[in-house]
Motif scaffolding. Structure first.
Motif, PDB file in Angstrom:
ATOM      1  N   UNK A  41       0.838  -1.202   0.000  1.00  0.00           N
ATOM      2  CA  UNK A  41       0.000   0.000   0.000  1.00  0.00           C
ATOM      3  C   UNK A  41       0.874   1.255   0.000  1.00  0.00           C
ATOM      4  N   UNK A  42       1.973   1.199   0.758  1.00  0.00           N
ATOM      5  CA  UNK A  42       2.876   2.343   0.804  1.00  0.00           C
ATOM      6  C   UNK A  42       3.479   2.663  -0.553  1.00  0.00           C
ATOM      7  N   UNK A  43       3.777   1.626  -1.338  1.00  0.00           N
ATOM      8  CA  UNK A  43       4.338   1.848  -2.669  1.00  0.00           C
ATOM      9  C   UNK A  43       3.311   2.500  -3.603  1.00  0.00           C
ATOM     10  N   UNK A  44       2.039   2.125  -3.447  1.00  0.00           N
ATOM     11  CA  UNK A  44       0.993   2.773  -4.235  1.00  0.00           C
ATOM     12  C   UNK A  44       0.847   4.234  -3.807  1.00  0.00           C
ATOM     13  N   UNK A  45       0.887   4.475  -2.501  1.00  0.00           N
ATOM     14  CA  UNK A  45       0.728   5.840  -2.023  1.00  0.00           C
ATOM     15  C   UNK A  45       1.888   6.723  -2.501  1.00  0.00           C
ATOM     16  N   UNK A  46       3.090   6.162  -2.528  1.00  0.00           N
ATOM     17  CA  UNK A  46       4.259   6.925  -2.956  1.00  0.00           C
ATOM     18  C   UNK A  46       4.316   7.098  -4.470  1.00  0.00           C
ATOM     19  N   UNK A  47       3.438   6.415  -5.187  1.00  0.00           N
ATOM     20  CA  UNK A  47       3.425   6.541  -6.638  1.00  0.00           C
ATOM     21  C   UNK A  47       4.425   5.654  -7.341  1.00  0.00           C
ATOM     22  N   UNK A  48       5.070   4.757  -6.619  1.00  0.00           N
ATOM     23  CA  UNK A  48       6.061   3.875  -7.231  1.00  0.00           C
ATOM     24  C   UNK A  48       5.433   2.626  -7.853  1.00  0.00           C
ATOM     25  N   UNK A  49       4.176   2.376  -7.533  1.00  0.00           N
ATOM     26  CA  UNK A  49       3.426   1.285  -8.168  1.00  0.00           C
ATOM     27  C   UNK A  49       2.167   1.852  -8.791  1.00  0.00           C
ATOM     28  N   UNK A  50       1.833   1.356  -9.978  1.00  0.00           N
ATOM     29  CA  UNK A  50       0.593   1.750 -10.641  1.00  0.00           C
ATOM     30  C   UNK A  50       0.210   0.651 -11.619  1.00  0.00           C
ATOM     31  N   UNK A  51      -0.783   0.913 -12.448  1.00  0.00           N
ATOM     32  CA  UNK A  51      -1.299  -0.132 -13.339  1.00  0.00           C
ATOM     33  C   UNK A  51      -0.295  -0.597 -14.387  1.00  0.00           C
ATOM     34  N   UNK A  52       0.771   0.183 -14.604  1.00  0.00           N
ATOM     35  CA  UNK A  52       1.754  -0.192 -15.614  1.00  0.00           C
ATOM     36  C   UNK A  52       3.061  -0.714 -15.018  1.00  0.00           C
ATOM     37  N   UNK A  53       3.104  -0.847 -13.727  1.00  0.00           N
ATOM     38  CA  UNK A  53       4.349  -1.277 -13.084  1.00  0.00           C
ATOM     39  C   UNK A  53       4.718  -2.699 -13.481  1.00  0.00           C
ATOM     40  N   UNK A  54       5.971  -2.918 -13.910  1.00  0.00           N
ATOM     41  CA  UNK A  54       6.401  -4.275 -14.294  1.00  0.00           C
ATOM     42  C   UNK A  54       6.367  -5.248 -13.125  1.00  0.00           C
TER      43      UNK A  54
END
Length: 343
Positions: free
Chosen positions: A105-118
Motif C-alpha cells: 500500500x505504501x508503494x501505491x501511495x508513494x506513486x512507485x506502483x501503478x497499473x503499468x508497473x512491471x
C-alpha cells in the motif's frame, strides 16, 4: 449483498457486469479499512478513495501477491474462508503478511506502483523479485519498484492505491491514486473507449429517462448528475435519498395506491407493487431489508441523514447508486407499464 441476496442473484440481475471483480473490490476495501496498520495515515489512505481499487486490483489479482498479503478469493470474488468476514481476516493478519501489506500500500501511495508497473506483471523479470520481497525472501540485490509512469491510465476492461521498515520514497514522489486513472487506447486501435463509471467524480445516470419527470424532480436528477462525489459525499448521499423518495411519490401519484410519508413508508408501496417482479426482487429486498451497513438501503440512508456520527465516502455513494439504479429505471416509467424501459 446481504442475507437475502446471493452473488448468483446479482449475476442474474446484471448479466453483462463482471460481478466477481466488483465483489473483490468491495471486500478488499473492507479488508484494507480494518487492517491494523502501524501508521494511521496509511490506514486512512487505504480506506479512502485516494487508493483507487481499479489500480490496486492490479496487485491483488495476482495470486502470488494476494497470498503474500494474506488474502485468497473464491470464484465469486469473496474472501476465504467464507465463514469469516474481511474485517476479521484483516485483524488476524500475521505480522509478516501485515508488513507486506503495509509495504504494498505504501508503494501505491508513494506513486512507485501503478497499473503499468512491471512488478505487477507476471511475465516481467521484475515480478518474482518483487513477490519475494513481499514474502521476505532474501535476495542478492534489493529490487526497487520502477518509477511510475506519469498519470497512469486505467484500461477500459478490468480495472479500479511511508513505507514501514522499507526504503523511503524518493524526492518528488507522487501521492498515487489522487487522480482517477483514465482508460488507455485498446490494443491496435487509434481511439479509446469511455471512462469506467467508477473512475468518474460524478454518478453515471445513463439509461435513466427523467426527461418527462415533473420539473422539481427533474432538477434533482440534474443536480445528482453534476454533484462531485469526492468533494461532497454526504450531500451526494442525502440528495440520492431525496431522489429515490421523490421518484417513488411521483410514480404512484394519481394511482390507486398513492405513496405518502417518509422513505420507509412510501417504499412499502413499492414492495407491494413490484416486490414479486423477478428483475426487481433482490433490489427491493436489499433496499427495504438491508441494515445500516448496506449501501443504498433505507437504514443506510436514514443513518446518513440523521446521525451526526455517520461518515460517507464517494465509494459509499457509488455502491448505493448501483443498488437503487435498477429501481429508479422502473419507477421513471408509468405504473404497471409492461413495455421495456427506455434505453
Amino acid at each position: 449483498m446481504d442475507d437475502q441476496t446471493t452473488v448468483e442473484d446479482v449475476k442474474a440481475q446484471y448479466p453483462d457486469v463482471e460481478v466477481a471483480r466488483f465483489m473483490k473490490m468491495a471486500v478488499m476495501r473492507r479488508f484494507l479499512a480494518a487492517a491494523p496498520f502501524s501508521d494511521h495515515t496509511l490506514r486512512q489512505y487505504a480506506a479512502s478513495d485516494d487508493l483507487a481499487m481499479s489500480a490496486f486490483e492490479y496487485a491483488y489479482r495476482s495470486k502470488d501477491i494476494a497470498a503474500a498479503i494474506g488474502v485468497e478469493f473464491d470464484r465469486d470474488g469473496m474472501l476465504l474462508p467464507r465463514s469469516s468476514t474481511p474485517e476479521k481476516i484483516a485483524s488476524k493478519l500475521p505480522k509478516k503478511k501485515l508488513g507486506a501489506l503495509e509495504y504494498l500500500v505504501g508503494e501505491f501511495r508513494a506513486g512507485r506502483l501503478n497499473t503499468r508497473s512491471p512488478e505487477l506483471k507476471k511475465r516481467d523479470d521484475a515480478y518474482q523479485p518483487f513477490v519475494d520481497r513481499l514474502n521476505g525472501v532474501p535476495t542478492t540485490a534489493t529490487p526497487t519498484p520502477s518509477p511510475a509512469a506519469p498519470a497512469p491510465p486505467t484500461p477500459p476492461g478490468p480495472s479500479q492505491g511511508v513505507s514501514h521498515g522499507m526504503p523511503p520514497s524518493g524526492p518528488g514522489s507522487a501521492t498515487g491514486g489522487a487522480t482517477p486513472p483514465q482508460p488507455e487506447p485498446p490494443s491496435g486501435a487509434g481511439s479509446r473507449g469511455p471512462n469506467h463509471p467508477d473512475t468518474k467524480d460524478t454518478l453515471d445516470l445513463s439509461g435513466l429517462d427523467y426527461e418527462n419527470a415533473p420539473l422539481n424532480l427533474k432538477l434533482r436528477y440534474f443536480e445528482l448528475r453534476r454533484i462531485n462525489l469526492g468533494n461532497l459525499p454526504i450531500a451526494s448521499a442525502i440528495l440520492l435519498r431525496s431522489v429515490l423518495e421523490a421518484t417513488i411519490k411521483v410514480h404512484f401519484e394519481g394511482s390507486a395506491t398513492p405513496a405518502t410519508g417518509e422513505l420507509s413508508a412510501v417504499f412499502k408501496v413499492v414492495a407491494q407493487t413490484y416486490g414479486s417482479e423477478k428483475t426487481l426482487k433482490s433490489t427491493i429486498g436489499a433496499i427495504q431489508s438491508g441494515n445500516a451497513h448496506k449501501h443504498g438501503s433505507i437504514q443506510w440512508f436514514n443513518l446518513i441523514a440523521h446521525s451526526a456520527d455517520a461518515s460517507v465516502t464517494a465509494e459509499d455513494v457509488r455502491q448505493a447508486w448501483k443498488v437503487v439504479n435498477p429501481l429508479l429505471r422502473r419507477l421513471l416509467r408509468p405504473p404497471l407499464q409492461s413495455a421495456p424501459a427506455t434505453p
